[in-house]
Design a protein around this motif. Structure first.
Motif, PDB file in Angstrom:
ATOM      1  N   THR A 238       0.849  -1.187   0.000  1.00 49.69           N
ATOM      2  CA  THR A 238       0.000   0.000   0.000  1.00 49.69           C
ATOM      3  C   THR A 238       0.887   1.241   0.000  1.00 49.69           C
ATOM      4  OG1 THR A 238      -1.920   1.052   1.052  1.00 49.69           O
ATOM      5  CG2 THR A 238      -0.256   0.104   2.513  1.00 49.69           C
ATOM      6  N   ALA A 239       0.286   2.395   0.222  1.00 49.65           N
ATOM      7  CA  ALA A 239       1.020   3.661   0.254  1.00 49.65           C
ATOM      8  C   ALA A 239       0.376   4.581   1.278  1.00 49.65           C
ATOM      9  CB  ALA A 239       1.020   4.322  -1.130  1.00 49.65           C
ATOM     10  N   ASP A 240       1.091   5.635   1.621  1.00 52.28           N
ATOM     11  CA  ASP A 240       0.542   6.601   2.570  1.00 52.28           C
ATOM     12  C   ASP A 240      -0.315   7.650   1.885  1.00 52.28           C
ATOM     13  OD1 ASP A 240       2.816   7.538   1.296  1.00 52.28           O
ATOM     14  OD2 ASP A 240       3.694   8.467   3.087  1.00 52.28           O
ATOM     15  N   HIS A 241       0.024   7.994   0.654  1.00 51.23           N
ATOM     16  CA  HIS A 241      -0.709   9.020  -0.097  1.00 51.23           C
ATOM     17  C   HIS A 241      -0.232   8.973  -1.538  1.00 51.23           C
ATOM     18  CE1 HIS A 241       3.057  11.225  -0.113  1.00 51.23           C
ATOM     19  NE2 HIS A 241       3.116  11.084   1.200  1.00 51.23           N
ATOM     20  N   GLY A 242      -0.903   9.707  -2.413  1.00 54.10           N
ATOM     21  CA  GLY A 242      -0.455   9.887  -3.786  1.00 54.10           C
ATOM     22  C   GLY A 242       0.182  11.247  -3.965  1.00 54.10           C
ATOM     23  N   MET A 243       0.145  11.762  -5.192  1.00 53.58           N
ATOM     24  CA  MET A 243       0.888  12.983  -5.485  1.00 53.58           C
ATOM     25  C   MET A 243       0.338  13.658  -6.737  1.00 53.58           C
ATOM     26  SD  MET A 243       5.047  13.251  -5.937  1.00 53.58           S
ATOM     27  CE  MET A 243       5.340  12.815  -4.212  1.00 53.58           C
ATOM     28  N   VAL A 244       0.437  14.983  -6.789  1.00 48.87           N
ATOM     29  CA  VAL A 244       0.115  15.742  -8.000  1.00 48.87           C
ATOM     30  C   VAL A 244       1.288  16.653  -8.323  1.00 48.87           C
ATOM     31  CG1 VAL A 244      -2.374  15.697  -7.599  1.00 48.87           C
ATOM     32  CG2 VAL A 244      -1.032  17.600  -6.710  1.00 48.87           C
ATOM     33  N   ASP A 245       1.459  16.949  -9.588  1.00 49.08           N
ATOM     34  CA  ASP A 245       2.485  17.904  -9.996  1.00 49.08           C
ATOM     35  C   ASP A 245       1.934  19.320  -9.909  1.00 49.08           C
ATOM     36  OD1 ASP A 245       4.290  15.912 -10.460  1.00 49.08           O
ATOM     37  OD2 ASP A 245       4.254  16.069 -12.657  1.00 49.08           O
ATOM     38  N   VAL A 246       2.736  20.231  -9.371  1.00 44.34           N
ATOM     39  CA  VAL A 246       2.336  21.633  -9.255  1.00 44.34           C
ATOM     40  C   VAL A 246       3.369  22.486  -9.997  1.00 44.34           C
ATOM     41  CG1 VAL A 246       1.816  23.532  -7.692  1.00 44.34           C
ATOM     42  CG2 VAL A 246       1.295  21.181  -6.996  1.00 44.34           C
ATOM     43  N   PRO A 247       3.067  22.894 -11.223  1.00 42.10           N
ATOM     44  CA  PRO A 247       4.014  23.750 -11.950  1.00 42.10           C
ATOM     45  C   PRO A 247       4.078  25.136 -11.323  1.00 42.10           C
ATOM     46  CG  PRO A 247       1.963  23.511 -13.181  1.00 42.10           C
ATOM     47  CD  PRO A 247       1.861  22.586 -12.007  1.00 42.10           C
ATOM     48  N   ALA A 248       5.141  25.854 -11.606  1.00 32.35           N
ATOM     49  CA  ALA A 248       5.374  27.151 -10.966  1.00 32.35           C
ATOM     50  C   ALA A 248       4.236  28.137 -11.221  1.00 32.35           C
ATOM     51  CB  ALA A 248       6.702  27.728 -11.447  1.00 32.35           C
ATOM     52  N   HIS A 249       3.610  28.074 -12.390  1.00 30.02           N
ATOM     53  CA  HIS A 249       2.551  29.044 -12.673  1.00 30.02           C
ATOM     54  C   HIS A 249       1.272  28.754 -11.888  1.00 30.02           C
ATOM     55  CE1 HIS A 249       1.383  25.861 -15.580  1.00 30.02           C
ATOM     56  NE2 HIS A 249       0.157  26.346 -15.452  1.00 30.02           N
ATOM     57  N   ARG A 250       1.237  27.621 -11.165  1.00 28.46           N
ATOM     58  CA  ARG A 250       0.088  27.309 -10.311  1.00 28.46           C
ATOM     59  C   ARG A 250       0.360  27.640  -8.847  1.00 28.46           C
ATOM     60  NH1 ARG A 250      -4.489  26.770 -12.897  1.00 28.46           N
ATOM     61  NH2 ARG A 250      -5.283  25.049 -11.611  1.00 28.46           N
ATOM     62  N   HIS A 251       1.492  28.265  -8.563  1.00 28.78           N
ATOM     63  CA  HIS A 251       1.788  28.692  -7.198  1.00 28.78           C
ATOM     64  C   HIS A 251       0.960  29.922  -6.842  1.00 28.78           C
ATOM     65  CE1 HIS A 251       6.119  26.816  -7.205  1.00 28.78           C
ATOM     66  NE2 HIS A 251       5.167  25.926  -7.464  1.00 28.78           N
ATOM     67  N   VAL A 252       0.417  29.916  -5.635  1.00 27.06           N
ATOM     68  CA  VAL A 252      -0.259  31.094  -5.089  1.00 27.06           C
ATOM     69  C   VAL A 252       0.652  31.624  -3.980  1.00 27.06           C
ATOM     70  CG1 VAL A 252      -2.307  31.986  -3.936  1.00 27.06           C
ATOM     71  CG2 VAL A 252      -2.530  30.123  -5.613  1.00 27.06           C
ATOM     72  N   VAL A 253       1.315  32.738  -4.250  1.00 19.33           N
ATOM     73  CA  VAL A 253       2.286  33.288  -3.305  1.00 19.33           C
ATOM     74  C   VAL A 253       1.639  34.432  -2.530  1.00 19.33           C
ATOM     75  CG1 VAL A 253       4.566  34.304  -3.010  1.00 19.33           C
ATOM     76  CG2 VAL A 253       4.162  32.644  -4.852  1.00 19.33           C
ATOM     77  N   ILE A 254       1.591  34.258  -1.226  1.00 21.23           N
ATOM     78  CA  ILE A 254       1.012  35.286  -0.354  1.00 21.23           C
ATOM     79  C   ILE A 254       2.170  36.129   0.167  1.00 21.23           C
ATOM     80  CG2 ILE A 254      -0.394  35.690   1.701  1.00 21.23           C
ATOM     81  CD1 ILE A 254      -1.591  32.905   1.258  1.00 21.23           C
ATOM     82  N   ASP A 255       2.319  37.307  -0.409  1.00 17.80           N
ATOM     83  CA  ASP A 255       3.504  38.111  -0.155  1.00 17.80           C
ATOM     84  C   ASP A 255       3.171  39.360   0.645  1.00 17.80           C
ATOM     85  OD1 ASP A 255       6.225  38.675  -0.310  1.00 17.80           O
ATOM     86  OD2 ASP A 255       6.298  38.189  -2.460  1.00 17.80           O
ATOM     87  N   HIS A 256       4.193  40.126   0.951  1.00 17.88           N
ATOM     88  CA  HIS A 256       4.021  41.356   1.701  1.00 17.88           C
ATOM     89  C   HIS A 256       2.924  42.215   1.059  1.00 17.88           C
ATOM     90  CE1 HIS A 256       7.584  40.750   4.222  1.00 17.88           C
ATOM     91  NE2 HIS A 256       8.206  40.321   3.141  1.00 17.88           N
ATOM     92  N   GLY A 257       2.043  42.729   1.873  1.00 12.98           N
ATOM     93  CA  GLY A 257       0.951  43.557   1.387  1.00 12.98           C
ATOM     94  C   GLY A 257      -0.330  42.797   1.120  1.00 12.98           C
ATOM     95  N   ASP A 258      -0.268  41.479   1.088  1.00 11.61           N
ATOM     96  CA  ASP A 258      -1.484  40.683   0.883  1.00 11.61           C
ATOM     97  C   ASP A 258      -2.338  40.779   2.147  1.00 11.61           C
ATOM     98  OD1 ASP A 258      -3.344  38.400   0.737  1.00 11.61           O
ATOM     99  OD2 ASP A 258      -2.113  37.741  -0.962  1.00 11.61           O
ATOM    100  N   ALA A 337      -0.875  25.345  -5.212  1.00 11.81           N
ATOM    101  CA  ALA A 337      -0.126  25.248  -3.961  1.00 11.81           C
ATOM    102  C   ALA A 337       0.107  26.658  -3.440  1.00 11.81           C
ATOM    103  CB  ALA A 337       1.200  24.528  -4.164  1.00 11.81           C
ATOM    104  N   PHE A 338       0.012  26.824  -2.128  1.00 13.11           N
ATOM    105  CA  PHE A 338       0.120  28.127  -1.483  1.00 13.11           C
ATOM    106  C   PHE A 338       1.470  28.274  -0.780  1.00 13.11           C
ATOM    107  CE2 PHE A 338      -4.258  28.033  -2.352  1.00 13.11           C
ATOM    108  CZ  PHE A 338      -4.807  29.300  -2.145  1.00 13.11           C
ATOM    109  N   TYR A 339       2.073  29.457  -0.943  1.00 14.29           N
ATOM    110  CA  TYR A 339       3.368  29.730  -0.324  1.00 14.29           C
ATOM    111  C   TYR A 339       3.343  31.063   0.415  1.00 14.29           C
ATOM    112  CZ  TYR A 339       5.034  26.007  -3.352  1.00 14.29           C
ATOM    113  OH  TYR A 339       5.201  24.804  -3.972  1.00 14.29           O
ATOM    114  N   ASP A 340       3.987  31.057   1.565  1.00 14.45           N
ATOM    115  CA  ASP A 340       4.173  32.287   2.327  1.00 14.45           C
ATOM    116  C   ASP A 340       5.400  32.994   1.768  1.00 14.45           C
ATOM    117  OD1 ASP A 340       4.584  34.308   4.130  1.00 14.45           O
ATOM    118  OD2 ASP A 340       4.927  33.006   5.859  1.00 14.45           O
TER     119      ASP A 340
END
Length: 375
Positions: A238-258, A337-340
């Motif tokens: 069995t496995a613990d989980h699967g996986m998806v690919d997240v290309p850079a243009h699908r990143h949601v970056v929460i940056d200063h001022g958000d 995918a979300f990034y601080d």
């Protein structure tokens, strides 16, 4: 905003039931798995059922005889710390307490890494994961228990949290680990042996599913599993989980001022499933509304209280586990995918393959029976 919460067939297997399945096979054999003289659990970290089916030509030994119904569902979140612990304790994250990758230690007001930060963050495996492991339960019932893994994991904090009760045996290659696991099963009648194969997960994080490196890792694992299962030994893969690919243009970056950062004290979890911890004086309802509005289409956002009430951490949640769950949870949709962006460490933005959320690609894992279990 509508929330997409996990659904699975009522009768579906879950990875939190694997421990009981294996112990039942050693004791009586009247459960999902027939009785076996010894049992071996092989965990293919990061290999989801959907990815396996899509690359079946590279895993002929692994998929041989496996049908579409030979799947189980992972827990929430679909991250290694939570899911492996559920596999090896038989309980949901709400009980074992490892509810994310990086979670808040409220007593010290700091984020801790419950996969690899036990020593550096100074957290006690016995306090942070108090549930008995399947190995402790097996030994108490008179069954020898072993864990075969990568040598450097032998004395890690996560090993002490999840593998305690077992005798650890290290081996470098997948083929060596499988060979040792099968030999332990032969030499120790009535035993439970765990065999950990993380190669596919590592390749996926670095290079992505479908990459040449990921396929090579899958083929290496498949070659290891070509070994004939010893007579009267039951093997569950069995496995613990699967996986998806997240290309850079699908990143949601929460940056200063958000504006979503207003009133936020810590952002934990991981990119596919954030734990957001608010300042003590923050307006939690306003923050929830703001995150939902600003994240519309990219993520489902719910409060920690809503998550607990919905049962996605399991039907029961201890006070200790509840304290580690974010005031807000941000569960990525699709392949976002979300990034601080304000954090000093941005290494996670280099990962391609990711997991943690609730897509079928992340939740569905193989449940493949071999040897005495396939009879």
């Amino acid at each position: 905003m509508s929330l997409i919460l996990p659904t699975a067939p009522v009768s579906a297997r879950t990875i939190s039931g694997v421990a009981a399945d294996l112990l039942g096979a050693l004791e009586h054999g009247d459960g999902p798995l027939p009785r076996a003289r010894s049992v071996v659990l092989i965990v293919l970290d990061g290999l989801g059922a959907i990815q396996l089916r899509a690359h079946a030509g590279h895993a002929r030994h692994l998929v041989a005889g496996a049908g579409k119904k030979d799947i189980a569902y992972s827990v929430f979140p679909t991250t290694t710390a939570a899911a492996l612990t559920s596999l090896l304790t038989g309980v949901e994250p709400g009980l074992h307490g490892l509810v994310g990758y990086r979670v808040l230690d409220r007593s010290h007001d700091r984020l801790v890494n419950v996969l690899s930060g036990w020593e550096s963050d100074g957290i006690d495996p016995l306090l942070w994961q108090p549930q008995p492991t399947v190995f402790e339960t097996a030994v108490a019932a008179g069954h020898p228990a072993f864990a075969v893994g990568i040598p450097q994991y032998a004395s890690s904090g996560f090993t002490r949290a999840t593998l305690r009760g077992s005798t650890f045996v290290g081996a470098k290659s997948p083929a060596e680990r499988v060979e040792i696991a099968y030999q332990l099963a032969i030499d120790n009648p009535g035993s439970l042996t765990y065999c950990y194969l993380p190669e596919v997960d590592k390749a996926g994080h670095k290079h992505g599913v479908d990459s040449a490196e990921w396929i090579a890792a899958l083929e290496e694992v498949d070659h290891a599993l070509a070994r004939v299962v010893p007579k009267n030994v039951g093997v569950l893969i069995t496995a613990d989980h699967g996986m998806v690919d997240v290309p850079a243009h699908r990143h949601v970056v929460i940056d200063h001022g958000d504006e979503r950062l207003d009133g936020v004290r810590h952002i934990g979890g991981e990119p596919r499933m954030l734990h957001v911890y608010l300042e003590a004086d923050a307006d939690a309802e306003a923050a929830l509304s703001l995150w939902r509005r600003a994240s519309e289409g990219d993520a489902d956002v719910l409060s920690g209280a809503e998550a607990i009430a919905a049962g996605i951490y399991g039907p029961s949640v201890t006070a200790e586990a509840a304290a580690r769950i974010g005031d807000l949870l941000v569960v990525s949709r699709g392949n976002k995918a979300f990034y601080d962006g304000t954090a000093k460490d941005q290494r996670a933005r280099g990962m391609i393959g990711q997991h943690g959320a609730l897509t079928p690609e992340e939740r569905q894992v193989p449940y493949i029976r071999r040897g005495a279990f396939s009879q």
